[in-house]
Design an enzyme around this catalytic site. Structure first.
Site, PDB file in Angstrom:
ATOM      1  N   ASP A   1       0.840  -1.177   0.000  1.00  0.00           N
ATOM      2  CA  ASP A   1       0.000   0.000   0.000  1.00  0.00           C
ATOM      3  C   ASP A   1       0.887   1.244   0.000  1.00  0.00           C
ATOM      4  O   ASP A   1       1.831   1.307   0.776  1.00  0.00           O
ATOM      5  CB  ASP A   1      -0.823  -0.011   1.301  1.00  0.00           C
ATOM      6  CG  ASP A   1      -2.236   0.422   1.052  1.00  0.00           C
ATOM      7  OD1 ASP A   1      -2.412   1.315   0.206  1.00  0.00           O
ATOM      8  OD2 ASP A   1      -3.138  -0.149   1.680  1.00  0.00           O
TER       9      ASP A   1
ATOM     10  N   SER B   1      -7.989  13.896 -12.931  1.00  0.00           N
ATOM     11  CA  SER B   1      -9.283  13.579 -13.526  1.00  0.00           C
ATOM     12  C   SER B   1      -9.887  14.771 -14.249  1.00  0.00           C
ATOM     13  O   SER B   1     -10.487  15.650 -13.622  1.00  0.00           O
ATOM     14  CB  SER B   1     -10.218  13.096 -12.411  1.00  0.00           C
ATOM     15  OG  SER B   1     -11.553  13.083 -12.860  1.00  0.00           O
TER      16      SER B   1
ATOM     17  N   TYR C   1     -14.312  12.751  -5.341  1.00  0.00           N
ATOM     18  CA  TYR C   1     -13.204  12.295  -6.185  1.00  0.00           C
ATOM     19  C   TYR C   1     -12.486  13.480  -6.838  1.00  0.00           C
ATOM     20  O   TYR C   1     -11.254  13.575  -6.808  1.00  0.00           O
ATOM     21  CB  TYR C   1     -13.763  11.358  -7.258  1.00  0.00           C
ATOM     22  CG  TYR C   1     -12.741  10.657  -8.115  1.00  0.00           C
ATOM     23  CD1 TYR C   1     -12.132   9.489  -7.679  1.00  0.00           C
ATOM     24  CD2 TYR C   1     -12.410  11.145  -9.374  1.00  0.00           C
ATOM     25  CE1 TYR C   1     -11.206   8.825  -8.479  1.00  0.00           C
ATOM     26  CE2 TYR C   1     -11.489  10.496 -10.176  1.00  0.00           C
ATOM     27  CZ  TYR C   1     -10.890   9.328  -9.731  1.00  0.00           C
ATOM     28  OH  TYR C   1      -9.977   8.683 -10.516  1.00  0.00           O
TER      29      TYR C   1
ATOM     30  N   LYS D   1      -8.760  14.992  -6.008  1.00  0.00           N
ATOM     31  CA  LYS D   1      -7.795  15.120  -7.100  1.00  0.00           C
ATOM     32  C   LYS D   1      -7.288  16.566  -7.183  1.00  0.00           C
ATOM     33  O   LYS D   1      -6.088  16.810  -7.376  1.00  0.00           O
ATOM     34  CB  LYS D   1      -8.422  14.715  -8.435  1.00  0.00           C
ATOM     35  CG  LYS D   1      -8.628  13.212  -8.612  1.00  0.00           C
ATOM     36  CD  LYS D   1      -7.329  12.466  -8.927  1.00  0.00           C
ATOM     37  CE  LYS D   1      -7.587  11.024  -9.341  1.00  0.00           C
ATOM     38  NZ  LYS D   1      -6.362  10.209  -9.385  1.00  0.00           N
TER      39      LYS D   1
ATOM     40  N   ASN E   1     -12.609  10.210 -19.865  1.00  0.00           N
ATOM     41  CA  ASN E   1     -13.139   8.875 -19.557  1.00  0.00           C
ATOM     42  C   ASN E   1     -12.329   7.826 -20.308  1.00  0.00           C
ATOM     43  O   ASN E   1     -12.424   7.724 -21.534  1.00  0.00           O
ATOM     44  CB  ASN E   1     -14.615   8.799 -19.985  1.00  0.00           C
ATOM     45  CG  ASN E   1     -15.520   9.543 -19.031  1.00  0.00           C
ATOM     46  OD1 ASN E   1     -15.322  10.725 -18.772  1.00  0.00           O
ATOM     47  ND2 ASN E   1     -16.502   8.840 -18.489  1.00  0.00           N
TER      48      ASN E   1
ATOM     49  N   ARG F   1     -19.587  12.822 -22.836  1.00  0.00           N
ATOM     50  CA  ARG F   1     -18.272  12.547 -22.272  1.00  0.00           C
ATOM     51  C   ARG F   1     -17.234  12.501 -23.382  1.00  0.00           C
ATOM     52  O   ARG F   1     -17.561  12.404 -24.567  1.00  0.00           O
ATOM     53  CB  ARG F   1     -18.294  11.202 -21.525  1.00  0.00           C
ATOM     54  CG  ARG F   1     -19.094  11.224 -20.234  1.00  0.00           C
ATOM     55  CD  ARG F   1     -18.393  12.083 -19.190  1.00  0.00           C
ATOM     56  NE  ARG F   1     -19.181  12.194 -17.951  1.00  0.00           N
ATOM     57  CZ  ARG F   1     -20.100  13.134 -17.742  1.00  0.00           C
ATOM     58  NH1 ARG F   1     -20.362  14.027 -18.671  1.00  0.00           N
ATOM     59  NH2 ARG F   1     -20.740  13.190 -16.598  1.00  0.00           N
TER      60      ARG F   1
ATOM     61  N   ARG G   1     -27.972  11.341 -11.992  1.00  0.00           N
ATOM     62  CA  ARG G   1     -27.311  11.503 -10.699  1.00  0.00           C
ATOM     63  C   ARG G   1     -26.789  12.928 -10.574  1.00  0.00           C
ATOM     64  O   ARG G   1     -26.216  13.475 -11.510  1.00  0.00           O
ATOM     65  CB  ARG G   1     -26.156  10.509 -10.572  1.00  0.00           C
ATOM     66  CG  ARG G   1     -26.602   9.070 -10.737  1.00  0.00           C
ATOM     67  CD  ARG G   1     -25.438   8.112 -10.682  1.00  0.00           C
ATOM     68  NE  ARG G   1     -24.528   8.299 -11.812  1.00  0.00           N
ATOM     69  CZ  ARG G   1     -23.495   7.502 -12.065  1.00  0.00           C
ATOM     70  NH1 ARG G   1     -23.219   6.483 -11.256  1.00  0.00           N
ATOM     71  NH2 ARG G   1     -22.710   7.721 -13.096  1.00  0.00           N
TER      72      ARG G   1
ATOM     73  N   ASP H   1     -23.257  13.925 -11.683  1.00  0.00           N
ATOM     74  CA  ASP H   1     -22.877  13.783 -13.079  1.00  0.00           C
ATOM     75  C   ASP H   1     -22.929  15.141 -13.773  1.00  0.00           C
ATOM     76  O   ASP H   1     -23.967  15.792 -13.800  1.00  0.00           O
ATOM     77  CB  ASP H   1     -23.816  12.795 -13.794  1.00  0.00           C
ATOM     78  CG  ASP H   1     -23.341  11.348 -13.660  1.00  0.00           C
ATOM     79  OD1 ASP H   1     -22.121  11.146 -13.499  1.00  0.00           O
ATOM     80  OD2 ASP H   1     -24.188  10.447 -13.707  1.00  0.00           O
TER      81      ASP H   1
END
Lengths: 306, 306
Positions: B50, B114, B139, B143, B168, B206, B263, B266
């Site tokens: 890890d 991302s 997320y 980032k 993506n 996307r 969602r 999104d």
């Protein structure tokens, strides 16, 4: 309105408490320690404890109409020494606070961020709120991440949130340990006949705002129905050299600073554009630097004399 | 060049390993688990463990000329379920990695960020790297904070850092659990005659990039002497409905998705402006969506058949 002020015994917190009390709000304070410079106020409900692990946080939130979050375990100069502690001491508790507020708390939060660090080295002068966030110290990085979590909560779950990006705050009751602010440190050292130190050549420019002015802005934010980020500064830049000139006049005697090498995380110039807070919240700073310095010096002399 | 690839057994990591080996680099991989879809490669030194608590991290760093950091414990859809785990699993280990690299490690890092989440809801189309970061999922927030710590390290201590803000990604060896990417999930379900689900009405757009294209970019970043953030996308937008049309052609039979509510986290449309990576790193994506889908479908069929 019942307001829960997290960090209400700190420098900024004590003035926000004063302003809220003056406006007739019911004030509860959550803080790890009592106020340093005065006795507890009779009409404030003080709860001792840590935001990160307080067993009664849910109850405190259920009993409030709004939260003001002013607590921080770090300052810019200490944050880089242990960024992990900065993250676990500030970012994680804020994420947990957001979650607890979603469960059973008020849907209104006023959050104290840092206009002096979140922008990094600004490419605009004065800096507007839309300037990209490019912090170069952990304190600013963590404040930016906290702002982002609040922005997300507003977007996904409708939290009403007002972020105040504060300039360099000063005034009575500021800590004298040398970490919280250059004005408090300088006046304290001068009052003790100790030398004052300048990091770099004195050309670094900051935007100094009196603490009662941000307390007033904080109270206006509690009464507003908008969400968003607002710079909270004087709108005027003052170099460290100029500041020392003002201080010389305030204390009425020569001041000879010692110069030390500049620090990499010190941004050369930050002056905040405060037009948005003026237009949206009807706020304007009232206390000029000379008046504020005189008042702070008077407080410090009376404090050290007692 | 000796390169340490953190997360080198994951979907992206396995392709970065391939690209580095093909270029003659000496490759060591630090990962928590072996690759899912193929046996260990003979000329890679795999170290199991890890990033957060590996006892030999200092030795691994001392023995490397550059680090590629691809590991993540979360994906966008899971990150909001437990933001504290997102912070402690990703942000804290990155801060510790930076510190360990400063002690006795290489001064070059390539980091996978991302492009689909750090910008939040973009106000530009395509989105350039200078667009403000306003993430609306944990997320993306984490980032962005990781990018900020890397930017700070570059500013204060001269780390050479290249951040790749990936679109993506899709392609062979992508996880089939339904979390890593919509293309992998759709193809996997179709191969098993299971229904495919669309969150919302299919209008979400996307930017799909084949994993070998980002592996190539990653290798170019290792050879470059610049620092900075670079979008890594195809530069083209594809709606989920259009994607399903392409998939229908790829698999050669009708596809009838089930629609579920959209969602909140999104973003409606993200297409990355890749001019900076093209101009600075001499990179351009080579694998078109139809070719990439065909190849991924072929891999999935062979994989499920074996």
């Amino acid at each position: 309105m019942r307001v829960l002020i997290i960090g209400g015994c700190g420098f900024v917190g004590s003035h926000v408490v004063d302003r809220c009390l003056a406006a007739g709000l019911r004030v509860r304070v959550l803080d790890r320690a009592p106020e340093t410079y005065r006795a507890p106020l009779p009409n404030v409900d003080y709860v001792r404890g840590d935001l990160g692990d307080h067993p009664c946080l849910a109850d405190l939130l259920a009993d409030a109409d709004a939260v003001v979050h002013l607590a921080s375990t770090t300052v810019p100069s200490s944050s880089n020494l242990d960024p992990v502690a900065d993250i676990s001491g500030n970012l994680v508790p804020l994420v947990r606070l957001i979650s607890a507020m979603r469960e059973n708390g008020p849907r209104k939060l006023v959050f104290l961020s840092s206009g002096g660090t979140v922008y990094g080295i600004p490419t605009a002068d004065p800096v507007p709120e839309i300037h990209p966030l490019r912090p170069i110290c952990s304190y600013g990085i963590v404040k930016a991440a906290m702002e982002h979590y609040l922005h997300m909560e507003r977007h996904l779950h409708g939290l009403q949130v007002i972020v105040l990006r504060a300039a360099n705050l000063y005034g009575p009751r500021q800590g004298r340990i040398g970490l919280q602010g250059v004005i408090g440190t300088y006046l304290h050292n001068l009052n003790r006949d100790r030398p004052i130190e300048v990091w770099g050549d004195g050309s670094v420019v900051r935007d100094f705002l009196h603490v009662r002015d941000i307390a007033d802005l904080c109270h206006r934010a509690l009464g507003a129905s908008v969400s968003g980020c607002f710079n909270a500064g004087s709108g005027r830049g003052t170099s460290i050299s100029e500041l020392i000139g003002h201080i010389r006049q305030t204390v009425g005697r020569p001041v000879s600073p010692t110069h030390r090498p500049g620090r990499g995380f010190d941004v050369p110039r930050v002056v905040l554009d405060i037009a948005k807070a003026q237009a949206t919240l009807g706020w304007t700073p009232r206390i000029g630097l000379e008046q504020g310095l005189a008042e702070t010096w008077e407080w410090m002399c009376s404090c050290d004399a007692s």
